[in-house]
Scaffold this motif. Structure first.
Motif, PDB file in Angstrom:
ATOM      1  N   GLY A  57       0.785  -1.225   0.000  1.00 57.63           N
ATOM      2  CA  GLY A  57       0.000   0.000   0.000  1.00 57.63           C
ATOM      3  C   GLY A  57       0.814   1.270   0.000  1.00 57.63           C
ATOM      4  O   GLY A  57       0.278   2.362   0.213  1.00 57.63           O
ATOM      5  N   GLN A  58       2.112   1.163  -0.269  1.00 56.23           N
ATOM      6  CA  GLN A  58       2.979   2.334  -0.293  1.00 56.23           C
ATOM      7  C   GLN A  58       3.001   2.961  -1.680  1.00 56.23           C
ATOM      8  O   GLN A  58       3.087   2.247  -2.695  1.00 56.23           O
ATOM      9  CB  GLN A  58       4.397   1.953   0.125  1.00 56.23           C
ATOM     10  CG  GLN A  58       4.499   1.469   1.565  1.00 56.23           C
ATOM     11  CD  GLN A  58       5.882   0.950   1.903  1.00 56.23           C
ATOM     12  OE1 GLN A  58       6.502   0.224   1.122  1.00 56.23           O
ATOM     13  NE2 GLN A  58       6.376   1.317   3.086  1.00 56.23           N
ATOM     14  N   ALA A  59       2.941   4.283  -1.736  1.00 52.28           N
ATOM     15  CA  ALA A  59       2.942   4.998  -3.007  1.00 52.28           C
ATOM     16  C   ALA A  59       4.334   5.033  -3.618  1.00 52.28           C
ATOM     17  O   ALA A  59       5.342   5.024  -2.902  1.00 52.28           O
ATOM     18  CB  ALA A  59       2.432   6.425  -2.811  1.00 52.28           C
ATOM     19  N   TYR A  60       4.377   5.078  -4.932  1.00 46.05           N
ATOM     20  CA  TYR A  60       5.640   5.202  -5.658  1.00 46.05           C
ATOM     21  C   TYR A  60       6.312   6.520  -5.284  1.00 46.05           C
ATOM     22  O   TYR A  60       5.669   7.577  -5.294  1.00 46.05           O
ATOM     23  CB  TYR A  60       5.350   5.166  -7.162  1.00 46.05           C
ATOM     24  CG  TYR A  60       6.559   5.060  -8.052  1.00 46.05           C
ATOM     25  CD1 TYR A  60       7.138   3.829  -8.320  1.00 46.05           C
ATOM     26  CD2 TYR A  60       7.123   6.193  -8.641  1.00 46.05           C
ATOM     27  CE1 TYR A  60       8.241   3.719  -9.152  1.00 46.05           C
ATOM     28  CE2 TYR A  60       8.223   6.097  -9.474  1.00 46.05           C
ATOM     29  CZ  TYR A  60       8.781   4.854  -9.718  1.00 46.05           C
ATOM     30  OH  TYR A  60       9.876   4.761 -10.538  1.00 46.05           O
ATOM     31  N   PRO A  61       7.594   6.523  -4.952  1.00 39.85           N
ATOM     32  CA  PRO A  61       8.257   7.761  -4.497  1.00 39.85           C
ATOM     33  C   PRO A  61       8.310   8.826  -5.593  1.00 39.85           C
ATOM     34  O   PRO A  61       8.763   8.563  -6.708  1.00 39.85           O
ATOM     35  CB  PRO A  61       9.668   7.291  -4.130  1.00 39.85           C
ATOM     36  CG  PRO A  61       9.555   5.815  -3.935  1.00 39.85           C
ATOM     37  CD  PRO A  61       8.490   5.362  -4.882  1.00 39.85           C
ATOM     38  N   VAL A  62       7.860  10.011  -5.257  1.00 37.76           N
ATOM     39  CA  VAL A  62       7.907  11.118  -6.206  1.00 37.76           C
ATOM     40  C   VAL A  62       9.354  11.422  -6.604  1.00 37.76           C
ATOM     41  O   VAL A  62       9.644  11.783  -7.750  1.00 37.76           O
ATOM     42  CB  VAL A  62       7.236  12.368  -5.609  1.00 37.76           C
ATOM     43  CG1 VAL A  62       7.415  13.571  -6.533  1.00 37.76           C
ATOM     44  CG2 VAL A  62       5.762  12.114  -5.372  1.00 37.76           C
ATOM     45  N   GLU A  63      10.263  11.240  -5.656  1.00 36.91           N
ATOM     46  CA  GLU A  63      11.673  11.525  -5.943  1.00 36.91           C
ATOM     47  C   GLU A  63      12.213  10.617  -7.046  1.00 36.91           C
ATOM     48  O   GLU A  63      13.016  11.052  -7.881  1.00 36.91           O
ATOM     49  CB  GLU A  63      12.512  11.352  -4.678  1.00 36.91           C
ATOM     50  CG  GLU A  63      12.204  12.343  -3.576  1.00 36.91           C
ATOM     51  CD  GLU A  63      10.950  11.986  -2.778  1.00 36.91           C
ATOM     52  OE1 GLU A  63      10.404  10.881  -3.004  1.00 36.91           O
ATOM     53  OE2 GLU A  63      10.536  12.798  -1.941  1.00 36.91           O
ATOM     54  N   THR A  64      11.776   9.356  -7.056  1.00 35.12           N
ATOM     55  CA  THR A  64      12.208   8.428  -8.107  1.00 35.12           C
ATOM     56  C   THR A  64      11.634   8.843  -9.453  1.00 35.12           C
ATOM     57  O   THR A  64      12.320   8.825 -10.482  1.00 35.12           O
ATOM     58  CB  THR A  64      11.773   6.997  -7.767  1.00 35.12           C
ATOM     59  OG1 THR A  64      12.277   6.644  -6.480  1.00 35.12           O
ATOM     60  CG2 THR A  64      12.298   6.004  -8.795  1.00 35.12           C
ATOM     61  N   PHE A  65      10.350   9.228  -9.454  1.00 31.50           N
ATOM     62  CA  PHE A  65       9.714   9.728 -10.679  1.00 31.50           C
ATOM     63  C   PHE A  65      10.472  10.943 -11.210  1.00 31.50           C
ATOM     64  O   PHE A  65      10.795  11.027 -12.395  1.00 31.50           O
ATOM     65  CB  PHE A  65       8.257  10.095 -10.383  1.00 31.50           C
ATOM     66  CG  PHE A  65       7.479  10.569 -11.573  1.00 31.50           C
ATOM     67  CD1 PHE A  65       6.748   9.681 -12.347  1.00 31.50           C
ATOM     68  CD2 PHE A  65       7.473  11.911 -11.934  1.00 31.50           C
ATOM     69  CE1 PHE A  65       6.023  10.117 -13.447  1.00 31.50           C
ATOM     70  CE2 PHE A  65       6.758  12.356 -13.034  1.00 31.50           C
ATOM     71  CZ  PHE A  65       6.032  11.456 -13.793  1.00 31.50           C
ATOM     72  N   GLN A  66      10.775  11.873 -10.322  1.00 28.83           N
ATOM     73  CA  GLN A  66      11.471  13.095 -10.721  1.00 28.83           C
ATOM     74  C   GLN A  66      12.839  12.797 -11.313  1.00 28.83           C
ATOM     75  O   GLN A  66      13.255  13.409 -12.297  1.00 28.83           O
ATOM     76  CB  GLN A  66      11.629  14.026  -9.518  1.00 28.83           C
ATOM     77  CG  GLN A  66      12.285  15.360  -9.842  1.00 28.83           C
ATOM     78  CD  GLN A  66      11.414  16.241 -10.711  1.00 28.83           C
ATOM     79  OE1 GLN A  66      10.312  16.586 -10.307  1.00 28.83           O
ATOM     80  NE2 GLN A  66      11.898  16.583 -11.897  1.00 28.83           N
ATOM     81  N   ARG A  67      13.552  11.843 -10.712  1.00 28.02           N
ATOM     82  CA  ARG A  67      14.879  11.496 -11.198  1.00 28.02           C
ATOM     83  C   ARG A  67      14.807  10.946 -12.622  1.00 28.02           C
ATOM     84  O   ARG A  67      15.627  11.301 -13.474  1.00 28.02           O
ATOM     85  CB  ARG A  67      15.517  10.451 -10.257  1.00 28.02           C
ATOM     86  CG  ARG A  67      16.890   9.958 -10.684  1.00 28.02           C
ATOM     87  CD  ARG A  67      17.925  11.053 -10.687  1.00 28.02           C
ATOM     88  NE  ARG A  67      19.255  10.533 -10.984  1.00 28.02           N
ATOM     89  CZ  ARG A  67      20.295  11.300 -11.288  1.00 28.02           C
ATOM     90  NH1 ARG A  67      20.172  12.617 -11.320  1.00 28.02           N
ATOM     91  NH2 ARG A  67      21.470  10.764 -11.543  1.00 28.02           N
ATOM     92  N   THR A  68      13.830  10.092 -12.892  1.00 26.16           N
ATOM     93  CA  THR A  68      13.671   9.541 -14.234  1.00 26.16           C
ATOM     94  C   THR A  68      13.359  10.645 -15.237  1.00 26.16           C
ATOM     95  O   THR A  68      13.907  10.666 -16.350  1.00 26.16           O
ATOM     96  CB  THR A  68      12.569   8.482 -14.252  1.00 26.16           C
ATOM     97  OG1 THR A  68      12.874   7.470 -13.291  1.00 26.16           O
ATOM     98  CG2 THR A  68      12.431   7.838 -15.625  1.00 26.16           C
ATOM     99  N   ILE A  69      12.475  11.562 -14.861  1.00 24.86           N
ATOM    100  CA  ILE A  69      12.147  12.691 -15.742  1.00 24.86           C
ATOM    101  C   ILE A  69      13.388  13.555 -15.988  1.00 24.86           C
ATOM    102  O   ILE A  69      13.652  13.986 -17.116  1.00 24.86           O
ATOM    103  CB  ILE A  69      11.021  13.540 -15.127  1.00 24.86           C
ATOM    104  CG1 ILE A  69       9.729  12.726 -14.989  1.00 24.86           C
ATOM    105  CG2 ILE A  69      10.773  14.794 -15.968  1.00 24.86           C
ATOM    106  CD1 ILE A  69       9.146  12.236 -16.286  1.00 24.86           C
ATOM    107  N   ASP A  70      14.169  13.786 -14.947  1.00 23.22           N
ATOM    108  CA  ASP A  70      15.372  14.612 -15.088  1.00 23.22           C
ATOM    109  C   ASP A  70      16.368  14.003 -16.076  1.00 23.22           C
ATOM    110  O   ASP A  70      16.978  14.709 -16.879  1.00 23.22           O
ATOM    111  CB  ASP A  70      16.051  14.799 -13.731  1.00 23.22           C
ATOM    112  CG  ASP A  70      15.321  15.793 -12.842  1.00 23.22           C
ATOM    113  OD1 ASP A  70      14.473  16.534 -13.364  1.00 23.22           O
ATOM    114  OD2 ASP A  70      15.610  15.820 -11.631  1.00 23.22           O
TER     115      ASP A  70
END
Length: 255
Positions: free
Chosen positions: A100-113
């Motif tokens: 039930g843990q959400a995907y980390p926004v920081e990981t998403f941001q890193r991929t976008i970067d």
């Protein structure tokens, strides 16, 4: 676009797609900057190719690093072609895991970067350098090839960040081509399907047996040189512009 006496830049040039593209560009007569973070592989490739290639350590998340790679290319000759094909980490996790843990926004941001912002950084800075070139036939000053993925059209489970990044690369392709049209710089995007590269970290026979049957025709994973041949075709044909070209054996992802 005749590359004789010109320079080219391959960002991610030490990897699977990148190495194959570097080799094709050298064969076409260009002097090539291999821009990558993989220093050992990049230096080995540059040493093999001799005077036609040079390795420059490059981080696509850094303005200064990208600018240094471009400056190195310009020193070799007018920068006429750039291929952006760098890789990066892929988490491959669902938006919410079994706990039930959400995907980390920081990981998403890193991929976008890395994949989207990094690609835009290279495209914009390369275009600025190319705009200073003397025009060739049809007022052409250069061509920039970006790399998306068919995941940018139909991502699989666990690819929200990767699909968003590659979809963004597809999304800005036509606009970039129109923005740069007055300067005679073309922008074209390649969207590969399932290709065998060192990123799979397994023997090719094993990878082909696992993923090859999912490709309609030819029923196998793509080879890196098939990407490179398409890239060189784009460089050679001045009338290909603003398009995203799928190279995937008619593959479509299904959930």
């Amino acid at each position: 676009m005749d590359l004789t006496g010109a320079s080219a830049l391959v960002v991610g040039g030490a990897g699977g797609f990148g190495e194959a593209t570097v080799r094709r560009l050298v064969q076409a007569g260009a002097k090539v900057v291999i821009a990558d973070l993989a220093a050992d592989k990049g230096k080995t490739l540059a040493d093999e190719l001799g005077e036609q290639a040079v390795f420059v350590p490059t981080d696509v998340t850094s303005d200064e690093s990208v600018e240094a790679a471009i400056a190195a290319a310009v020193e070799l000759g007018p920068l006429r072609a750039a291929v952006v094909v760098h890789g990066g980490p892929a988490a491959g996790k669902r938006l919410v895991n079994r706990s039930g843990q959400a995907y980390p926004v920081e990981t998403f941001q890193r991929t976008i970067d890395i994949f989207l912002v990094g690609t835009f950084r290279v495209v914009s800075k390369v275009a600025a350098a190319m705009s200073q070139n003397e025009p060739l036939d049809s007022n052409q000053r250069g061509v920039i090839i970006t790399t998306a993925s068919i995941a940018g059209f139909e991502g699989q489970v666990g690819q929200t960040d990767y699909s968003a990044a590659k979809g963004g690369v597809i999304g800005f392709n036509l606009t970039a081509a129109r923005d740069l049209a007055p300067t005679g710089i073309r922008v074209v995007c390649i969207a590969p399907g399932t290709f065998f590269t060192p990123a799979y970290r397994m023997e090719e026979a094993e990878a082909q047996a696992k993923w090859g049957p999912g490709v309609p025709n030819p029923k196998r994973m793509g080879h890196a040189d098939e990407y490179a041949k398409l890239a060189l075709s784009i460089v050679d044909n001045d009338y290909i512009n603003g398009e995203t070209i799928r190279i995937d054996g008619a593959q479509r992802f299904n959930i």
